[in-house]
Write a protein that holds these residues in place. Structure first.
Motif, mmCIF file in Angstrom:
data_model
loop_
_atom_site.group_PDB
_atom_site.id
_atom_site.type_symbol
_atom_site.label_atom_id
_atom_site.label_comp_id
_atom_site.label_asym_id
_atom_site.label_seq_id
_atom_site.Cartn_x
_atom_site.Cartn_y
_atom_site.Cartn_z
ATOM 1 N N SER A 119 32.594 29.433 35.910
ATOM 2 C CA SER A 119 32.005 30.766 35.972
ATOM 3 C C SER A 119 33.071 31.850 35.955
ATOM 4 O O SER A 119 33.929 31.903 36.843
ATOM 5 N N LEU A 120 33.016 32.732 34.978
ATOM 6 C CA LEU A 120 33.926 33.871 34.941
ATOM 7 C C LEU A 120 33.592 34.860 36.052
ATOM 8 O O LEU A 120 34.495 35.489 36.616
ATOM 9 N N LYS A 150 39.152 37.113 42.432
ATOM 10 C CA LYS A 150 40.236 38.044 42.105
ATOM 11 C C LYS A 150 40.101 39.346 42.893
ATOM 12 O O LYS A 150 41.071 39.829 43.508
ATOM 13 N N SER A 151 38.904 39.911 42.910
ATOM 14 C CA SER A 151 38.689 41.184 43.595
ATOM 15 C C SER A 151 38.841 41.048 45.107
ATOM 16 O O SER A 151 39.393 41.929 45.768
ATOM 17 N N ASN A 202 44.414 35.505 35.915
ATOM 18 C CA ASN A 202 45.363 34.446 35.582
ATOM 19 C C ASN A 202 45.826 33.701 36.838
ATOM 20 O O ASN A 202 46.003 32.470 36.813
ATOM 21 N N ASP A 203 46.032 34.421 37.949
ATOM 22 C CA ASP A 203 46.389 33.763 39.211
ATOM 23 C C ASP A 203 45.316 32.756 39.608
ATOM 24 O O ASP A 203 45.618 31.622 40.003
ATOM 25 N N VAL A 204 44.053 33.178 39.518
ATOM 26 C CA VAL A 204 42.946 32.305 39.923
ATOM 27 C C VAL A 204 42.863 31.080 39.008
ATOM 28 O O VAL A 204 42.700 29.954 39.475
ATOM 29 N N VAL A 205 42.997 31.308 37.710
ATOM 30 C CA VAL A 205 42.936 30.190 36.752
ATOM 31 C C VAL A 205 44.035 29.180 37.039
ATOM 32 O O VAL A 205 43.799 27.962 37.074
ATOM 33 N N LEU A 247 43.122 28.426 49.244
ATOM 34 C CA LEU A 247 43.435 29.844 49.400
ATOM 35 C C LEU A 247 44.936 30.058 49.576
ATOM 36 O O LEU A 247 45.504 31.009 49.018
ATOM 37 N N GLU A 248 45.583 29.188 50.320
ATOM 38 C CA GLU A 248 47.039 29.266 50.450
ATOM 39 C C GLU A 248 47.707 29.076 49.088
ATOM 40 O O GLU A 248 48.698 29.735 48.768
ATOM 41 N N ARG A 249 47.142 28.164 48.286
ATOM 42 C CA ARG A 249 47.695 27.930 46.952
ATOM 43 C C ARG A 249 47.581 29.199 46.100
ATOM 44 O O ARG A 249 48.519 29.571 45.396
ATOM 45 N N LEU A 250 46.429 29.874 46.152
ATOM 46 C CA LEU A 250 46.244 31.100 45.379
ATOM 47 C C LEU A 250 47.209 32.187 45.836
ATOM 48 O O LEU A 250 47.808 32.887 45.007
ATOM 49 N N GLU A 251 47.372 32.350 47.140
ATOM 50 C CA GLU A 251 48.279 33.378 47.663
ATOM 51 C C GLU A 251 49.716 33.118 47.228
ATOM 52 O O GLU A 251 50.441 34.036 46.831
ATOM 53 N N GLU A 252 50.120 31.852 47.284
ATOM 54 C CA GLU A 252 51.463 31.496 46.832
ATOM 55 C C GLU A 252 51.609 31.703 45.337
ATOM 56 O O GLU A 252 52.630 32.197 44.842
#
Length: 472
Positions: A248-249, A256-257, A264-267, A326-331
């Motif tokens: 889902s986009l 992202k928001s 791109n970070d989320v992907v 979530l830690e992975r996304l923040e990093e």
């Protein structure tokens, strides 16, 4: 004279029977929207009409005598659409498995260099009433952005409208004689290349100095040759396995928001989670993070006029050593900011400038020696895989009048990195296409099916964090 740029030509020199340098796409269509109904003959004829005056579809390679310079593009005066657009039907039951198996087989076949470097296979009988189109275009002809622009010659905003890019007739480059080609190549090799090399040395040395400084302060992008070895980081064969999925986009944008990151970070974080889960299930998860090469378009920044490929690349750690999504996304977000800052300090044309020195004969021999000696298995891993994020249309598009239901991009794989993940947005969806060397990663469907689960886990972690903040 339409000479290939060094970067475009390098994709020709990199190609071997195992390391095929074409980019593919799998398009799923709803033929019920076609104004006059579907037939292969009418679709083939309409494709012919739309590409007949587009040089990128109707030009072919011409080698320079003795291989002294990069090839040139010349018009194929015997262009025949029947050599490029073919018809197939899926075997029963005509479902997902049959489609990706066929696509993998087609992806493993090289393009004929005596003709324009593209093919399409119109595949009938998918899920009963759908039609799929499997396309191949050589990387010497397109990158992600120029490939999308070429597809616009075949697409429209309405089922009965003219294609997006059908405009005035385009011009072909002048076709020089053999003597002119040879003299130009000699002048280029003897006079121009040595002078250009000298000009590149100073900025390259300055870049190395700045990179060392960034590394000391912890703001450099991830370095190549620091990736852990996995089962898909060795010498590849010419066999391909393909898998596709949708995510889902809207969910990606919500995450992202909520987190102040980018799409791109989320992907990349979702891809990292999927790869972590996949490798862990097989007892192959490395202690350190996987490293991806992420192509970056420099089309807006490039000062070069010619050439189909206007790309650079950055290296990104995927956080496969981090369990919490979530830690992975923040990093990932923090590292990507550093990587982007570092990348912006590099000239947009640096990769293209250095590629001009790729000697056809020497480059080709080196690539074959590299594969034959299986050197990818003997030196530190440069990178584990390639991940691309290609922006797509936010509105419905029609291919020859048939509505596009899904568009899965598929990039090349390399010796040392036998896995490619490409995602493309399309009318509220994010389509994930995975292609791999079949011997290196045979169960690609298991990997791609982990993407929706990882996106759901990341969304749940974001919601949990927001809820916790509200309760404080």
């Amino acid at each position: 004279m339409d000479r290939l740029s060094g970067l475009d030509a390098s994709f020709l020199y990199l190609e071997t029977p195992a390391q095929l340098m074409h980019v593919c796409g799998l398009i799923v269509l709803d033929p019920s929207t076609m104004p006059d109904g579907y037939s292969f003959e009418s679709m083939q004829a309409e494709i012919d009409r739309r590409v007949s005056d587009v040089p990128a579809f109707t030009r072919k390679l011409r080698r320079v005598p003795l291989g002294l310079d990069h090839p040139i593009w010349v018009r194929d005066r015997q262009f025949d659409i029947e050599r490029h657009v073919h018809r197939l039907a899926l075997p029963e039951p005509g479902g997902y498995k049959e489609l990706v198996t066929l696509a993998g087989h087609l992806a493993g076949q090289p393009l004929d260099r005596s003709r324009p470097l593209w093919e399409m296979w119109v595949i009938e009988g998918y899920e009963g009433d759908k039609v799929a189109v499997f396309s191949k275009m050589h990387h010497a002809t397109v990158d992600g952005v120029s490939g999308a622009n070429l597809i616009s010659h075949l697409c429209s905003l309405e089922a009965d409208a003219e294609p997006l890019a059908l405009g005035p007739k385009q011009e072909y480059g002048r076709e020089p004689g053999r003597r002119e080609l040879l003299s130009r190549a000699i002048v280029s090799n003897v006079a121009h290349r040595p002078m250009t090399a000298v000009k590149l040395l100073t900025p390259s040395a300055q870049l190395i100095t700045r990179t060392v400084g960034r590394a000391r302060t912890g703001t450099a992008m991830a370095a190549p040759f620091t990736a852990p070895r996995t089962s898909f980081n060795g010498t590849i064969t010419g066999h391909r396995a393909i898998a596709v999925a949708d995510i889902s986009l809207d969910d990606i944008r919500e995450i992202k928001s909520a987190t102040g990151t980018t799409v791109n970070d989320v992907v990349l974080a979702v891809a990292g989670g999927a790869l972590r889960s996949y490798l862990d299930a097989r007892g192959e998860l490395p202690d350190t993070s996987l490293l991806a090469t992420v192509p970056v378009s420099v089309r807006e920044q490039s000062k070069r006029e010619g050439g189909a490929n206007k790309v650079s690349a950055l290296f990104a750690k995927l956080g496969t050593d981090v369990e919490d999504p979530l830690e992975r996304l923040e990093e990932m977000s923090r590292n990507n900011r550093n990587a982007k800052d570092h990348h912006q300090a590099i000239s947009a044309d640096s990769l293209q400038d250095w590629a001009e020195f790729a000697a056809p004969r020497t480059f080709g021999l080196a690539v074959r020696a590299y594969a034959g000696l299986r050197l990818a298995e003997k030196h530190p891993v440069v990178h584990n895989l390639v991940i691309s994020n290609v922006p797509g249309p936010p509105i419905p598009l029609y291919f020859m009048g048939a509505q596009i239901l899904a568009l899965y991009p598929l990039g090349p794989v390399f010796h040392g990195a036998g896995l490619n993940i490409t995602v493309m947005s399309n009318h509220g969806h994010m389509h994930v296409g995975i292609i791999a060397c079949r011997e290196s990663l045979p169960d690609v469907d298991d990997l791609v099916q982990r993407f929706p689960a990882e996106l759901a886990a990341l969304k749940a972690a974001v919601i949990a964090q927001q809820t916790a903040k509200q309760l404080r």
